[in-house]
Design an enzyme around this catalytic site. Sequence first.
Site, PDB file in Angstrom:
ATOM      1  N   ASP A 196      51.740  40.535  36.639  1.00 31.26           N
ATOM      2  CA  ASP A 196      52.216  39.167  36.845  1.00 31.26           C
ATOM      3  C   ASP A 196      52.237  38.708  38.290  1.00 31.26           C
ATOM      4  O   ASP A 196      52.825  37.682  38.591  1.00 31.26           O
ATOM      5  CB  ASP A 196      53.603  38.999  36.218  1.00 31.26           C
ATOM      6  CG  ASP A 196      54.678  39.676  37.024  1.00 31.26           C
ATOM      7  OD1 ASP A 196      54.401  40.740  37.602  1.00 31.26           O
ATOM      8  OD2 ASP A 196      55.786  39.128  37.106  1.00 31.26           O
ATOM      9  N   GLU A 197      51.599  39.440  39.210  1.00 36.93           N
ATOM     10  CA  GLU A 197      51.548  38.928  40.579  1.00 36.93           C
ATOM     11  C   GLU A 197      50.298  39.414  41.293  1.00 36.93           C
ATOM     12  O   GLU A 197      49.760  40.475  40.981  1.00 36.93           O
ATOM     13  CB  GLU A 197      52.806  39.300  41.367  1.00 36.93           C
ATOM     14  CG  GLU A 197      53.098  40.766  41.411  1.00 36.93           C
ATOM     15  CD  GLU A 197      54.362  41.085  42.212  1.00 36.93           C
ATOM     16  OE1 GLU A 197      54.484  40.600  43.354  1.00 36.93           O
ATOM     17  OE2 GLU A 197      55.202  41.823  41.692  1.00 36.93           O
ATOM     18  N   ASP A 248      53.107  34.561  41.779  1.00 37.67           N
ATOM     19  CA  ASP A 248      53.978  35.395  40.945  1.00 37.67           C
ATOM     20  C   ASP A 248      54.389  34.590  39.712  1.00 37.67           C
ATOM     21  O   ASP A 248      54.992  33.524  39.835  1.00 37.67           O
ATOM     22  CB  ASP A 248      55.211  35.801  41.766  1.00 37.67           C
ATOM     23  CG  ASP A 248      55.978  36.941  41.133  1.00 37.67           C
ATOM     24  OD1 ASP A 248      55.771  37.221  39.935  1.00 37.67           O
ATOM     25  OD2 ASP A 248      56.792  37.552  41.840  1.00 37.67           O
TER      26      ASP A 248
HETATM   27 MG   LIG Z   1      57.020  37.731  38.242  1.00 36.07          MG
END
Ligand SMILES: [Mg+2]
EC number: 2.7.7.7
Length: 424
Positions: free
Chosen positions: A128-129, A34
Amino acid sequence: MGRSGDLPRGLVERYKAGPDGWPDDAGCPVLHVDMDAFYASVEIRERPELVDRPVVVGGVGPRGVVSSANYLARGFGVRSAMPTSHARRLCPQAVYLPPTFALYQEVSAAVQALFREITPLVEPLSLDEAFLDVSGALRRLRSTPAGIGAEIRRRVRAEQGLVCSVGVGPTKFVAKLASGLAKPDGMLVVPRGEITAFLHPLPVSALWGVGKRTAERLADVGLERVADVAAAPLPRLRRLLGTAMAEHLHALALGHDNRAVVPDTAEKSIGAEETFEVDHFDRDLLRRELLRLAERTAATLRDRGLRGRTVSIKVRFADFTTISRSKTLPVATDVTQEIYRTAAQLLTEQTPPGAVRLIGVRVEQLGTGGAEQLLIDAPAQGWREADQAADKARTRFGAAAIRPAALLGERPGRVGRTEPRPER
Ligand SMILES: [Mg+2]
């Protein structure tokens, strides 16, 4: 669940690297990676002069919402999903920036390409992950899950100038919680033998699927920690939460999570939404907006070779109450008019009147179509051809070249193009 407050002391410490290295990662094939404060971090990378300043990315109009804040801004209480106006009161000295999604997408693609050098089993959850299953990569890389996690953190920093946190665990659920607790700029390894020791001290809100209301309902009967849910008799949970939710939460609380890392594959849904500058009651205007959003959604679907069977709309009213309504079609579609007609019907027939501040369209149950093409009825086929012609013209002349006729009228004022998913 990114907060490590309210946890027994030492819970997080024992899953960090100690003098003897990382905890036992032998049964831990799942990594959750993340990016930390992703949008804000990317903006700061582009503007090094901001590195020591609080930075907030989000809608900067009167209705804007924070989508990302760096840790300096968080120190002032700024959080994702908070109205930007509130953030400005908490931290007037922060630098406020509108999001630049094209840049985030580019960086995200580069980071995911790095993951895919390690394993093809990469399941992105958002820009973003992502989950990675590294079980098949260990021998080739002569490494361990923890070694790979550390290497990913090193490379993301070296190659992208960005910081990420990693959770290494036996299951997706554990790995995701671990990355949240590792933040910022950290990594945790939760051994297979310690799944319940890790989960049980956490608040029930850590359980996937527990929102505010479910947490309150559980707290009302004294169930505040994951351990309480694990120990509760299942019939009692069923009476409290209904069968499906009860069984889901009980299994998670016991550490059962058999979900595999499902590589690549396209998004689970595609959609678009708008936040208005001022609230709108006028249904005609809202329908025109739905057509615009349907057009954008359908163009994205066609662009990626996808179709979806379920069309849903989201409506947020002036008081922030939000409803969604959905309808499943007999056949998957990528046709603007079908998506629009369904969305407009959901607005007309299933949405109570009121002042609307945000409206969105989404298509779910995505697939690549294929054989279903044969089932498409003739009128839809005609619309598809029209859409394809529009896509071509749009490619050649830009988006402004093609607008459905109903969009040529008055345009509602809006803030930004989309309202991004808040990030941790
Ligand atoms: Mg994040």
